[in-house]
Enzyme design. Structure first.
Site, PDB file in Angstrom:
ATOM      1  N   GLU A   1     -20.680  63.160  32.884  1.00 28.78           N
ATOM      2  CA  GLU A   1     -21.768  63.195  34.287  1.00 28.78           C
ATOM      3  C   GLU A   1     -21.419  61.795  34.634  1.00 28.78           C
ATOM      4  O   GLU A   1     -20.892  61.692  36.332  1.00 28.78           O
ATOM      5  CB  GLU A   1     -23.156  63.259  33.966  1.00 28.78           C
TER       6      GLU A   1
ATOM      7  N   GLU B   1     -18.629  68.522  40.986  1.00 32.34           N
ATOM      8  CA  GLU B   1     -18.059  69.205  39.935  1.00 32.34           C
ATOM      9  C   GLU B   1     -16.721  69.817  39.874  1.00 32.34           C
ATOM     10  O   GLU B   1     -15.925  69.690  39.656  1.00 32.34           O
ATOM     11  CB  GLU B   1     -18.514  70.404  40.806  1.00 32.34           C
TER      12      GLU B   1
ATOM     13  N   HIS C   1     -15.139  67.165  37.133  1.00 31.81           N
ATOM     14  CA  HIS C   1     -15.327  67.915  36.320  1.00 31.81           C
ATOM     15  C   HIS C   1     -14.235  68.594  35.826  1.00 31.81           C
ATOM     16  O   HIS C   1     -13.177  68.979  35.423  1.00 31.81           O
ATOM     17  CB  HIS C   1     -16.579  68.881  35.986  1.00 31.81           C
TER      18      HIS C   1
END
Length: 291
Positions: free
Chosen positions: A224, A147, A150
């Site tokens: 991803e 995360e 990201h």
């Protein structure tokens, strides 16, 4: 799949109606005149409308995400688990070269996590209760690294810009199609466009919007893989593979709301073209091949 497409269609229809009302009330349809379509004015109009929604959504993303899942931001840790979460996120974000994001927990027994926020140094990372209960600390650390990846990669901003671009072209070409249907097929010769223009524009925007969604989802799947690599770098490749394997063994389906589903770690159960995530098997295989 059907819930997602249905929500998309209803949302687009609502947006079109609202835009049409605003355009008519304030006389913003300067791209329509007695000589036909002014393509330059239409493109500027499409650009403004196309980017407005995506940029506003990005700026509101943190608050919207917190409300959508009922996330509780950890400001004063209540237990050792929350202390560990804050310490781990601080360490990983420092390694990634970003300021520490807000850290939150949301009460959902499906294993998931997401990151969102308009800026790299003002982001939110949230994990579900189910993730903390179903994974060990090494696996959770890898998910947190995914995360934070990201955030460090600027994925929220990039996805917003891409959505703005596709929105622009959907609005632009939908109105051209509507105009051609009204003038050529229905042979409307009056100064103003008729109901055929509105109906054809709505239908074209829905169809083109679905095609545009495939482009956005393809980019989301690509993100991803990059975030998995970030998780492998920030934690370890072994931990990242183990975390994805733990997700694949889970019997719980992910329950993230539509507006933040593309930023979650777990997105199984959707048809390929409309999936925000590649299959967990593909992601595991890709990490193993890069060993």
């Amino acid at each position: 799949m059907f819930k997602r497409v249905g929500l998309f269609l209803l949302t687009n229809l609502a947006v079109i109606v609202v835009i049409s009302i605003i355009v008519n009330i304030f006389g913003l349809n300067k791209f329509l005149n007695e000589n036909g379509l002014d393509l330059t004015s239409l493109f500027i109009f499409s650009l403004v409308i196309g980017f407005s929604g995506s940029i506003i959504s990005l700026l509101m993303s943190k608050q919207m995400a917190k409300m959508a899942v009922g996330a509780r931001v950890i400001t004063n840790p209540l237990n050792q688990e929350e202390f560990w979460l804050l310490d781990t996120v601080a360490r990983l974000s420092h390694k990634a070269g970003i300021k520490m994001p807000e850290v939150a927990i949301f009460e959902d027994m499906s294993p998931n996590a997401f990151a969102t926020g308009a800026f790299k140094n003002d982001a939110l990372v949230a994990v579900s209760r189910g993730l903390l209960r179903s994974m060990n600390q090494n696996e959770v650390e890898a998910v947190l690294g995914h995360e934070i990846g990201h955030v460090a990669n600027g994925d929220m901003v990039t996805l917003t810009l891409l959505q703005g671009v596709v929105n622009t072209f959907v609005i632009f070409f939908a109105r051209i199609i509507g105009y051609l249907v009204d003038r050529i097929i229905l042979k409307n010769r009056s100064e103003n466009v008729g109901i055929g223009y509105m109906a054809a524009s709505i239908l074209a925007e829905i169809v083109l919007g679905i095609l545009a969604m495939m482009i956005v989802m393809a980019f989301s799947r690509y993100r991803e893989y990059r975030a998995d690599e970030a998780g492998a770098y920030l934690s370890s490749r072994k931990n990242m593979i183990a975390a994805l394997q733990a997700l694949s063994r889970s019997k719980e389906e992910p329950h993230l709301p539509e507006q933040i589903k593309s930023f979650g770690i777990n997105g199984k159960g959707l048809m390929t073209l409309f999936s925000t995530h590649p299959s967990l098997e593909d992601r595991i295989d890709k990490l193993k091949k890069s060993l």
